[in-house]
Design a protein around this motif. Structure first.
Motif, PDB file in Angstrom:
ATOM      1  N   ILE A 160      21.983 -26.933   8.480  1.00  0.00           N
ATOM      2  CA  ILE A 160      23.310 -26.984   9.101  1.00  0.00           C
ATOM      3  C   ILE A 160      24.333 -27.496   8.094  1.00  0.00           C
ATOM      4  O   ILE A 160      25.431 -26.926   7.946  1.00  0.00           O
ATOM      5  N   PHE A 161      23.984 -28.576   7.387  1.00  0.00           N
ATOM      6  CA  PHE A 161      24.909 -29.146   6.414  1.00  0.00           C
ATOM      7  C   PHE A 161      25.164 -28.165   5.263  1.00  0.00           C
ATOM      8  O   PHE A 161      26.291 -28.055   4.772  1.00  0.00           O
ATOM      9  N   ILE A 186      29.062 -25.006   2.498  1.00  0.00           N
ATOM     10  CA  ILE A 186      29.314 -23.768   1.761  1.00  0.00           C
ATOM     11  C   ILE A 186      30.485 -23.012   2.378  1.00  0.00           C
ATOM     12  O   ILE A 186      31.368 -22.496   1.662  1.00  0.00           O
ATOM     13  N   THR A 187      30.520 -22.933   3.701  1.00  0.00           N
ATOM     14  CA  THR A 187      31.640 -22.250   4.355  1.00  0.00           C
ATOM     15  C   THR A 187      32.957 -22.971   4.103  1.00  0.00           C
ATOM     16  O   THR A 187      34.000 -22.322   3.929  1.00  0.00           O
ATOM     17  N   LYS A 188      32.921 -24.294   4.061  1.00  0.00           N
ATOM     18  CA  LYS A 188      34.139 -25.052   3.764  1.00  0.00           C
ATOM     19  C   LYS A 188      34.626 -24.769   2.341  1.00  0.00           C
ATOM     20  O   LYS A 188      35.820 -24.593   2.085  1.00  0.00           O
ATOM     21  N   VAL A 231      35.202 -23.490   9.809  1.00  0.00           N
ATOM     22  CA  VAL A 231      33.976 -23.548  10.610  1.00  0.00           C
ATOM     23  C   VAL A 231      33.728 -24.980  11.058  1.00  0.00           C
ATOM     24  O   VAL A 231      33.780 -25.910  10.239  1.00  0.00           O
ATOM     25  N   SER A 232      33.483 -25.159  12.349  1.00  0.00           N
ATOM     26  CA  SER A 232      33.127 -26.481  12.862  1.00  0.00           C
ATOM     27  C   SER A 232      31.650 -26.744  12.635  1.00  0.00           C
ATOM     28  O   SER A 232      30.878 -25.830  12.309  1.00  0.00           O
ATOM     29  N   LEU A 250      25.046 -23.058  14.940  1.00  0.00           N
ATOM     30  CA  LEU A 250      24.676 -21.779  15.525  1.00  0.00           C
ATOM     31  C   LEU A 250      24.480 -20.719  14.444  1.00  0.00           C
ATOM     32  O   LEU A 250      23.560 -19.896  14.528  1.00  0.00           O
ATOM     33  N   MET A 251      25.327 -20.725  13.417  1.00  0.00           N
ATOM     34  CA  MET A 251      25.156 -19.779  12.307  1.00  0.00           C
ATOM     35  C   MET A 251      23.791 -19.938  11.657  1.00  0.00           C
ATOM     36  O   MET A 251      23.071 -18.960  11.420  1.00  0.00           O
ATOM     37  N   GLU A 252      23.430 -21.179  11.352  1.00  0.00           N
ATOM     38  CA  GLU A 252      22.146 -21.436  10.708  1.00  0.00           C
ATOM     39  C   GLU A 252      20.994 -21.030  11.623  1.00  0.00           C
ATOM     40  O   GLU A 252      19.997 -20.466  11.169  1.00  0.00           O
TER      41      GLU A 252
END
Length: 201
Positions: free
Chosen positions: A110-111, A116-118, A124-125, A131-133
């Motif tokens: 999750i982290f 990475i998205t940040k 992304v919250s 949920l993505m992971e």
């Protein structure tokens, strides 16, 4: 314990986001059906291990003559069944701790997804990253027959990120970064294994 912890991780991701993330009803239904099948598979696996599944495999092997009459498979299978039963019954604390730390291991993803998205500028919250992971892990399980999920993982990440409203270029960048991380991590592991192979620990 790995399978049970994965179920906990996936259920947690769905629980955190079920009412907050506007995914398509078809995708939500697919996720819920997958979770149900995962739960059934985990329950059957535990029941099978507790009932002596390996000894039953050995009996089938004898019946269908998968191995010779003088094979030592019988003792090996019986010993394996006994060791598994001892693990479940004599020291349940070890079983619970194994599930707990396996769940923590899944949660580290999750982290990774969140940061990475940040870095890539995605809004992304933490719940969305969970949920993505979870969906990426579902994708990896569904494509287990493809070595390292090559191609399937990247294509799946594009589809998952489209559900969250992200464009393909940034989604593919995420997929490439994730694949590079896997390659580096595997390389480190193989290097450690090569360095300590044959040494007593």
């Amino acid at each position: 314990t790995l399978w049970i912890s994965l179920n906990i991780f996936l259920v947690g991701g769905v629980f955190m986001t079920f009412r907050t993330i506007p995914l398509t009803p078809m995708l939500w239904q697919s996720i819920l059906w997958f979770l149900l099948s995962m739960g059934i598979a985990a329950s059957l696996l535990i029941l099978g291990l507790q009932s002596g599944i390996f000894q039953k495999i050995n009996e089938l092997g004898k019946k269908w003559k998968w191995w010779g009459a003088h094979s030592d498979y019988s003792q090996k299978f019986l010993k394996l069944d006994n060791r598994i039963k001892d693990f479940y019954t004599k020291d349940p604390r070890r079983f619970i701790l194994s599930v707990f730390f396996n769940t923590l291991a899944w949660c580290t993803g999750i982290f990774e997804t969140y940061y990475i998205t940040k870095i890539l500028g995605m809004n992304v919250s933490f719940a969305q990253a969970w949920l993505m992971e979870a969906l990426i892990e579902v994708l990896r399980i569904a494509t287990f027959f493809i070595p390292a999920s090559i191609g399937a993982q990247e294509g799946g990440i594009l589809l998952i990120f489209q559900q969250f409203g992200f464009k393909n270029p940034v989604s593919m960048t995420f997929a490439i970064i994730r694949r590079l991380r896997e390659i580096i991590w595997m390389g480190i592991g193989l290097g450690i294994w090569a360095a300590f192979r044959g040494k007593k620990t």
